[in-house]
Enzyme design. Structure first.
Site, PDB file in Angstrom:
ATOM      1  N   LYS A  88      13.948  25.497  27.109  1.00 47.37           N
ATOM      2  CA  LYS A  88      12.485  24.908  26.400  1.00 47.37           C
ATOM      3  C   LYS A  88      12.074  23.413  27.043  1.00 47.37           C
ATOM      4  O   LYS A  88      11.045  23.244  27.486  1.00 47.37           O
ATOM      5  CB  LYS A  88      12.873  24.466  24.975  1.00 47.37           C
ATOM      6  CG  LYS A  88      12.904  25.678  24.125  1.00 47.37           C
ATOM      7  CD  LYS A  88      12.677  25.340  22.845  1.00 47.37           C
ATOM      8  CE  LYS A  88      13.779  24.391  22.105  1.00 47.37           C
ATOM      9  NZ  LYS A  88      15.107  24.854  22.243  1.00 47.37           N
ATOM     10  N   ARG A 129      25.438  21.736  31.343  1.00 45.61           N
ATOM     11  CA  ARG A 129      24.076  21.069  31.225  1.00 45.61           C
ATOM     12  C   ARG A 129      24.349  19.361  31.533  1.00 45.61           C
ATOM     13  O   ARG A 129      25.084  18.593  30.865  1.00 45.61           O
ATOM     14  CB  ARG A 129      23.264  21.352  30.089  1.00 45.61           C
ATOM     15  CG  ARG A 129      21.921  20.692  30.085  1.00 45.61           C
ATOM     16  CD  ARG A 129      21.119  21.632  29.153  1.00 45.61           C
ATOM     17  NE  ARG A 129      21.070  21.006  27.759  1.00 45.61           N
ATOM     18  CZ  ARG A 129      20.323  21.227  26.733  1.00 45.61           C
ATOM     19  NH1 ARG A 129      19.373  22.034  27.105  1.00 45.61           N
ATOM     20  NH2 ARG A 129      20.583  20.585  25.816  1.00 45.61           N
ATOM     21  N   ARG A 151      24.822  15.077  27.614  1.00 51.92           N
ATOM     22  CA  ARG A 151      24.693  14.708  26.148  1.00 51.92           C
ATOM     23  C   ARG A 151      25.767  14.893  25.247  1.00 51.92           C
ATOM     24  O   ARG A 151      26.509  16.011  25.340  1.00 51.92           O
ATOM     25  CB  ARG A 151      23.526  15.743  25.696  1.00 51.92           C
ATOM     26  CG  ARG A 151      22.212  15.190  26.127  1.00 51.92           C
ATOM     27  CD  ARG A 151      21.182  16.212  25.887  1.00 51.92           C
ATOM     28  NE  ARG A 151      20.983  16.782  24.433  1.00 51.92           N
ATOM     29  CZ  ARG A 151      20.264  17.549  23.945  1.00 51.92           C
ATOM     30  NH1 ARG A 151      18.970  17.938  24.652  1.00 51.92           N
ATOM     31  NH2 ARG A 151      20.058  18.079  22.850  1.00 51.92           N
ATOM     32  N   ARG A 198      25.645  24.052  16.790  1.00 50.71           N
ATOM     33  CA  ARG A 198      24.120  23.995  16.852  1.00 50.71           C
ATOM     34  C   ARG A 198      23.453  25.296  17.121  1.00 50.71           C
ATOM     35  O   ARG A 198      22.510  25.476  16.513  1.00 50.71           O
ATOM     36  CB  ARG A 198      23.620  23.160  18.415  1.00 50.71           C
ATOM     37  CG  ARG A 198      23.798  21.798  17.998  1.00 50.71           C
ATOM     38  CD  ARG A 198      23.841  20.844  19.489  1.00 50.71           C
ATOM     39  NE  ARG A 198      22.441  21.163  20.299  1.00 50.71           N
ATOM     40  CZ  ARG A 198      22.363  21.162  21.427  1.00 50.71           C
ATOM     41  NH1 ARG A 198      23.445  20.875  22.117  1.00 50.71           N
ATOM     42  NH2 ARG A 198      21.065  21.057  21.907  1.00 50.71           N
ATOM     43  N   ARG A 256      11.273  23.336  13.460  1.00 53.17           N
ATOM     44  CA  ARG A 256      12.845  23.764  13.447  1.00 53.17           C
ATOM     45  C   ARG A 256      13.019  24.678  12.271  1.00 53.17           C
ATOM     46  O   ARG A 256      14.119  25.161  12.282  1.00 53.17           O
ATOM     47  CB  ARG A 256      13.685  23.071  13.914  1.00 53.17           C
ATOM     48  CG  ARG A 256      14.318  22.995  15.284  1.00 53.17           C
ATOM     49  CD  ARG A 256      15.355  21.806  15.455  1.00 53.17           C
ATOM     50  NE  ARG A 256      16.065  21.812  16.660  1.00 53.17           N
ATOM     51  CZ  ARG A 256      16.015  21.233  17.749  1.00 53.17           C
ATOM     52  NH1 ARG A 256      15.053  20.703  18.214  1.00 53.17           N
ATOM     53  NH2 ARG A 256      17.109  21.323  18.664  1.00 53.17           N
TER      54      ARG A 256
HETATM   55  P1  AMP Z   1      16.891  18.864  21.282  1.00 50.32           P
HETATM   56  O1  AMP Z   1      16.833  18.113  22.319  1.00 50.32           O
HETATM   57  O2  AMP Z   1      15.666  19.668  20.834  1.00 50.32           O
HETATM   58  O3  AMP Z   1      17.746  19.838  21.531  1.00 50.32           O
HETATM   59  O4  AMP Z   1      17.315  18.222  19.945  1.00 50.32           O
HETATM   60  C1  AMP Z   1      18.706  17.509  19.826  1.00 50.32           C
HETATM   61  C2  AMP Z   1      18.816  17.184  18.207  1.00 50.32           C
HETATM   62  O5  AMP Z   1      17.982  16.397  17.727  1.00 50.32           O
HETATM   63  C3  AMP Z   1      18.871  18.411  17.505  1.00 50.32           C
HETATM   64  O6  AMP Z   1      20.182  19.258  17.333  1.00 50.32           O
HETATM   65  C4  AMP Z   1      18.870  17.997  16.110  1.00 50.32           C
HETATM   66  O7  AMP Z   1      19.976  17.220  15.396  1.00 50.32           O
HETATM   67  C5  AMP Z   1      17.814  16.842  16.470  1.00 50.32           C
HETATM   68  N1  AMP Z   1      16.475  17.289  16.287  1.00 50.32           N
HETATM   69  C6  AMP Z   1      15.477  17.525  17.213  1.00 50.32           C
HETATM   70  N2  AMP Z   1      14.113  18.024  16.515  1.00 50.32           N
HETATM   71  C7  AMP Z   1      14.449  18.316  15.259  1.00 50.32           C
HETATM   72  C8  AMP Z   1      13.873  19.088  14.471  1.00 50.32           C
HETATM   73  N3  AMP Z   1      12.531  19.490  14.570  1.00 50.32           N
HETATM   74  N4  AMP Z   1      14.199  18.936  13.085  1.00 50.32           N
HETATM   75  C9  AMP Z   1      15.479  18.469  12.896  1.00 50.32           C
HETATM   76  N5  AMP Z   1      16.262  17.830  13.781  1.00 50.32           N
HETATM   77  C10 AMP Z   1      15.883  17.764  15.062  1.00 50.32           C
END
Ligand code: AMP
Length: 220
Positions: free
Chosen positions: A15, A129, A162, A173, A90
């Site tokens: 994404k 990654r 990360r 996750r 989400r």
């Molecule tokens: P991402 O970079 O989108 O993979 O997000 C990394 C982490 O940030 C996720 O695993 C969640 O812990 C938190 N996070 C990101 N977006 C959301 C969301 N829309 N709702 C809740 N937690 C989020």
């Protein structure tokens, strides 16, 4: 007319990579909730301190917190023409909140590209990654390696892994995604907004399929 795009897909579907290409080509701001959290963690803000525990455990940050940051972000002037949302919504509650927020700006979600990738492929994608410190560009040691190990091709900054891409957190996750985010596929399908793209195709091919469909929607 404003164009709001919601990019859906499991962690590791690509994404972030696609959002960068698409937002640039369409001239729309790229809004990544995960990126907003990582920035806040880096700057040690109160929001960053609150979010860190959830993120490190591979859990979602509570809905009310996430909805508030997205509402604030979408109210900025650069989002007038629309935005590309990556990682938000989400949960069903976030999707409903997004509709209410966009209604305030007389907007709506135009299309929901869903980058689908089978579960068994996701783990290997996530644990290999590497992300760049400056611009959050993403590489993979096997599938999309940088030209120089440890250095971003785009801005020369250091690549790091990360914390939540470590093996122990990755499978959690994915299960959080299956439980909390997967219902959104049906939600947007029912609204006739879902556009599924095969995320196992090469990166460039996924981008062209996405851009072609998006330009069709925009020029309508
Ligand atoms: P991402 O970079 O989108 O993979 O997000 C990394 C982490 O940030 C996720 O695993 C969640 O812990 C938190 N996070 C990101 N977006 C959301 C969301 N829309 N709702 C809740 N937690 C989020």
């Amino acid at each position: 007319m404003s164009v709001f795009i919601v990019l859906l897909g499991p962690p590791g579907a690509g994404k972030g990579t696609q959002a960068k290409v698409v937002s640039q080509r369409m001239g729309l701001p790229h809004i990544s909730s995960g990126e907003i959290y990582r920035e806040n963690i880096k700057n040690q803000t109160a929001l960053g301190k609150l979010a860190k525990g959830y993120i490190d455990r591979g859990e979602l940050v509570p809905d009310d917190v996430t909805i508030a940051i997205i509402q604030e972000r979408l109210s900025r002037p650069d989002c007038k023409p629309g935005a590309l949302l990556d990682g938000f919504p989400r949960t069903p509650a976030q999707a409903e909140a997004l509709e209410r927020i966009l209604l305030q700006f007389k907007g709506d979600v135009a299309i929901v590209p869903y980058i689908s990738v089978p579960e068994d492929v996701l783990v290997s994608r996530l644990i290999g990654r590497w992300t760049c410190r400056a611009g959050a560009h993403v590489f993979h040691e096997q599938f999309n390696p940088p030209q120089r190990t440890g250095t971003c091709d785009y801005d020369g900054s250091e690549l790091y892994q990360r914390d939540d891409d470590k093996f122990e957190t990755v499978s959690h996750r994915i299960s959080v995604y299956l439980q909390q985010t997967l219902p959104l596929i049906e939600y947007y399908k029912m609204q006739g907004k879902l556009f599924e793209v095969d995320g196992t195709l090469p990166i460039d091919q996924v981008s062209s399929v996405l851009l072609e469909e998006l330009s069709r929607i925009v020029t309508g």
